[in-house]
Write a protein that holds these residues in place. Structure first.
Motif, PDB file in Angstrom:
ATOM      1  N   GLN A 107     -17.243  22.931  -4.835  1.00  0.00           N
ATOM      2  CA  GLN A 107     -16.470  22.559  -3.673  1.00  0.00           C
ATOM      3  C   GLN A 107     -16.857  21.159  -3.201  1.00  0.00           C
ATOM      4  OE1 GLN A 107     -17.560  25.936  -1.185  1.00  0.00           O
ATOM      5  NE2 GLN A 107     -18.934  24.654   0.026  1.00  0.00           N
ATOM      6  N   SER A 108     -15.945  20.536  -2.492  1.00  0.00           N
ATOM      7  CA  SER A 108     -16.165  19.194  -1.965  1.00  0.00           C
ATOM      8  C   SER A 108     -15.669  19.146  -0.531  1.00  0.00           C
ATOM      9  CB  SER A 108     -15.425  18.147  -2.811  1.00  0.00           C
ATOM     10  OG  SER A 108     -15.935  18.103  -4.126  1.00  0.00           O
ATOM     11  N   SER A 109     -15.816  17.980   0.088  1.00  0.00           N
ATOM     12  CA  SER A 109     -15.388  17.829   1.470  1.00  0.00           C
ATOM     13  C   SER A 109     -14.801  16.448   1.700  1.00  0.00           C
ATOM     14  CB  SER A 109     -16.567  18.059   2.424  1.00  0.00           C
ATOM     15  OG  SER A 109     -17.555  17.052   2.243  1.00  0.00           O
ATOM     16  N   GLU A 110     -13.987  16.343   2.723  1.00  0.00           N
ATOM     17  CA  GLU A 110     -13.452  15.060   3.163  1.00  0.00           C
ATOM     18  C   GLU A 110     -13.405  15.062   4.688  1.00  0.00           C
ATOM     19  OE1 GLU A 110      -9.294  14.281   2.435  1.00  0.00           O
ATOM     20  OE2 GLU A 110      -8.873  16.418   2.097  1.00  0.00           O
ATOM     21  N   LYS A 111     -13.698  13.905   5.285  1.00  0.00           N
ATOM     22  CA  LYS A 111     -13.776  13.818   6.734  1.00  0.00           C
ATOM     23  C   LYS A 111     -12.715  12.880   7.286  1.00  0.00           C
ATOM     24  CE  LYS A 111     -16.959  12.940  10.571  1.00  0.00           C
ATOM     25  NZ  LYS A 111     -18.330  12.555  10.979  1.00  0.00           N
ATOM     26  N   LYS A 112     -12.062  13.348   8.346  1.00  0.00           N
ATOM     27  CA  LYS A 112     -11.118  12.522   9.089  1.00  0.00           C
ATOM     28  C   LYS A 112     -11.454  12.672  10.565  1.00  0.00           C
ATOM     29  CE  LYS A 112      -7.342  12.899   5.706  1.00  0.00           C
ATOM     30  NZ  LYS A 112      -5.899  13.226   5.501  1.00  0.00           N
ATOM     31  N   GLU A 113     -11.927  11.575  11.144  1.00  0.00           N
ATOM     32  CA  GLU A 113     -12.405  11.573  12.521  1.00  0.00           C
ATOM     33  C   GLU A 113     -13.478  12.656  12.691  1.00  0.00           C
ATOM     34  OE1 GLU A 113      -9.393  11.176  15.538  1.00  0.00           O
ATOM     35  OE2 GLU A 113      -8.111   9.991  14.221  1.00  0.00           O
ATOM     36  N   ASN A 114     -13.278  13.608  13.586  1.00  0.00           N
ATOM     37  CA  ASN A 114     -14.320  14.619  13.836  1.00  0.00           C
ATOM     38  C   ASN A 114     -14.082  15.932  13.088  1.00  0.00           C
ATOM     39  OD1 ASN A 114     -15.925  13.053  15.441  1.00  0.00           O
ATOM     40  ND2 ASN A 114     -15.156  13.849  17.386  1.00  0.00           N
ATOM     41  N   VAL A 115     -13.244  15.902  12.070  1.00  0.00           N
ATOM     42  CA  VAL A 115     -12.920  17.126  11.325  1.00  0.00           C
ATOM     43  C   VAL A 115     -13.292  16.934   9.850  1.00  0.00           C
ATOM     44  CG1 VAL A 115     -11.140  18.789  10.702  1.00  0.00           C
ATOM     45  CG2 VAL A 115     -10.997  17.581  12.894  1.00  0.00           C
ATOM     46  N   VAL A 116     -14.000  17.924   9.308  1.00  0.00           N
ATOM     47  CA  VAL A 116     -14.350  17.915   7.889  1.00  0.00           C
ATOM     48  C   VAL A 116     -13.625  19.072   7.203  1.00  0.00           C
ATOM     49  CG1 VAL A 116     -16.199  18.176   6.198  1.00  0.00           C
ATOM     50  CG2 VAL A 116     -16.597  16.844   8.279  1.00  0.00           C
ATOM     51  N   ARG A 117     -12.892  18.733   6.170  1.00  0.00           N
ATOM     52  CA  ARG A 117     -12.202  19.760   5.367  1.00  0.00           C
ATOM     53  C   ARG A 117     -13.067  20.106   4.170  1.00  0.00           C
ATOM     54  NH1 ARG A 117      -8.629  18.743   0.739  1.00  0.00           N
ATOM     55  NH2 ARG A 117      -7.532  20.675   0.198  1.00  0.00           N
ATOM     56  N   ILE A 118     -13.315  21.404   3.942  1.00  0.00           N
ATOM     57  CA  ILE A 118     -14.030  21.898   2.775  1.00  0.00           C
ATOM     58  C   ILE A 118     -12.989  22.461   1.811  1.00  0.00           C
ATOM     59  CG2 ILE A 118     -15.957  23.315   1.971  1.00  0.00           C
ATOM     60  CD1 ILE A 118     -16.703  21.348   4.193  1.00  0.00           C
ATOM     61  N   PHE A 119     -13.048  22.054   0.555  1.00  0.00           N
ATOM     62  CA  PHE A 119     -12.004  22.502  -0.372  1.00  0.00           C
ATOM     63  C   PHE A 119     -12.561  22.782  -1.761  1.00  0.00           C
ATOM     64  CE2 PHE A 119     -12.136  17.883  -0.577  1.00  0.00           C
ATOM     65  CZ  PHE A 119     -12.034  17.591  -1.934  1.00  0.00           C
ATOM     66  N   ASN A 120     -11.805  23.598  -2.497  1.00  0.00           N
ATOM     67  CA  ASN A 120     -12.119  23.936  -3.879  1.00  0.00           C
ATOM     68  C   ASN A 120     -11.860  22.708  -4.749  1.00  0.00           C
ATOM     69  OD1 ASN A 120     -11.881  24.852  -6.624  1.00  0.00           O
ATOM     70  ND2 ASN A 120     -11.572  26.948  -5.878  1.00  0.00           N
ATOM     71  N   ARG A 121     -12.899  22.220  -5.410  1.00  0.00           N
ATOM     72  CA  ARG A 121     -12.785  20.987  -6.188  1.00  0.00           C
ATOM     73  C   ARG A 121     -11.820  21.141  -7.369  1.00  0.00           C
ATOM     74  NH1 ARG A 121     -18.242  19.404  -8.631  1.00  0.00           N
ATOM     75  NH2 ARG A 121     -18.857  19.828  -6.461  1.00  0.00           N
ATOM     76  N   GLU A 122     -11.701  22.369  -7.904  1.00  0.00           N
ATOM     77  CA  GLU A 122     -10.861  22.567  -9.084  1.00  0.00           C
ATOM     78  C   GLU A 122      -9.395  22.768  -8.728  1.00  0.00           C
ATOM     79  OE1 GLU A 122     -12.738  25.849 -11.054  1.00  0.00           O
ATOM     80  OE2 GLU A 122     -14.163  24.538 -12.116  1.00  0.00           O
ATOM     81  N   THR A 123      -9.113  23.423  -7.588  1.00  0.00           N
ATOM     82  CA  THR A 123      -7.728  23.733  -7.231  1.00  0.00           C
ATOM     83  C   THR A 123      -7.220  22.942  -6.033  1.00  0.00           C
ATOM     84  OG1 THR A 123      -8.359  25.528  -5.720  1.00  0.00           O
ATOM     85  CG2 THR A 123      -8.088  26.096  -8.055  1.00  0.00           C
ATOM     86  N   ASN A 124      -8.126  22.291  -5.314  1.00  0.00           N
ATOM     87  CA  ASN A 124      -7.816  21.551  -4.078  1.00  0.00           C
ATOM     88  C   ASN A 124      -7.414  22.482  -2.935  1.00  0.00           C
ATOM     89  OD1 ASN A 124      -7.755  19.037  -2.691  1.00  0.00           O
ATOM     90  ND2 ASN A 124      -5.519  19.021  -2.792  1.00  0.00           N
ATOM     91  N   GLU A 125      -7.607  23.788  -3.078  1.00  0.00           N
ATOM     92  CA  GLU A 125      -7.308  24.723  -1.991  1.00  0.00           C
ATOM     93  C   GLU A 125      -8.317  24.548  -0.871  1.00  0.00           C
ATOM     94  OE1 GLU A 125      -5.294  28.744  -3.612  1.00  0.00           O
ATOM     95  OE2 GLU A 125      -7.357  28.464  -4.217  1.00  0.00           O
TER      96      GLU A 125
END
Length: 214
Positions: free
Chosen positions: A26-44
């Motif tokens: 899994q990976s993460s991306e941050k936009k302002e004060n929110v971090v999205r955690i997602f499945n690296r293989e499916t992007n879900e």
């Protein structure tokens, strides 16, 4: 499904939300004060972490799992849209710890200590739950942690398989529920049938007196 956790004493003003189980990659991306955690293989999307959440929500209390109201979910979704995330949250107010009744029990086909139960919970639903407690018996009134429940230790309950048999939830011990003065030994909590009714949400405050020392 929406699982939310708030623990300001240990994590600060951060709301952790999950909509899918964790995965190994899994990976993460941050936009302002929110971090999205997602499945690296499916992007879900697996979940979001909301930092400085009190700037968006009021009324967050407790140390652990919290059930967000419809208005709170709406405010979080407005924030997600504002910062540029597409996957939104869906309200989930269903109780995760409920009073259940063990209707059937049989030996696990691939274990000498596990049992496969048919346990009735809320909304007249019957779950198949594999249980390894030595005191499990048919006819007991018990506490069931359903999928999406967060245990006092922070562990999450997800549906899965035990020794190849589907298991949808967990039948809990008093120790696993973190009840005061709970016996420190293996064995599920068996509830008195005159005080606890099948299908009801489990009342942790009421159960806190079950093992009160005289």
């Amino acid at each position: 499904m929406l699982i939310s956790s708030y623990n300001p004493e240990h994590l600060g003003d951060v709301l952790i939300t999950m909509i899918k189980p964790d995965v190994a990659k899994q990976s993460s991306e941050k936009k302002e004060n929110v971090v999205r955690i997602f499945n690296r293989e499916t992007n879900e999307t697996i979940g979001y972490n909301f930092f400085d959440v009190s700037e968006t929500l009021t009324g967050l209390n407790g140390q652990g799992q919290v059930l967000l109201t419809a208005d709170q979910v709406k405010l979080l979704n407005e924030l997600l849209t504002k910062v540029g995330f597409e996957d939104l949250l869906e309200e989930d107010q269903t109780p995760k710890f409920v009073v259940g009744y063990v209707e059937e029990m049989e030996a696990h086909p691939d274990s000498d200590h596990l049992h496969v139960t048919k346990t009735r919970v809320d909304n007249d639903q019957v779950l198949q739950i594999v249980c390894g407690a030595p005191n499990i018996e048919q006819g007991q009134t018990v506490v069931v942690a359903k999928e999406g429940a967060m245990m006092p230790t922070g562990a999450m309950i997800w549906n899965g398989k035990l020794r190849g048999v589907e298991s949808d939830g967990m039948i809990c011990s008093a120790r696993e529920l973190g009840l005061p003065n709970a016996p420190q030994k293996r064995g599920i909590l068996v509830l008195p049938t005159d005080e606890y009714h099948v299908g009801d949400e489990f009342d942790f405050d009421k159960a806190a007196t079950l093992f009160t020392k005289n």
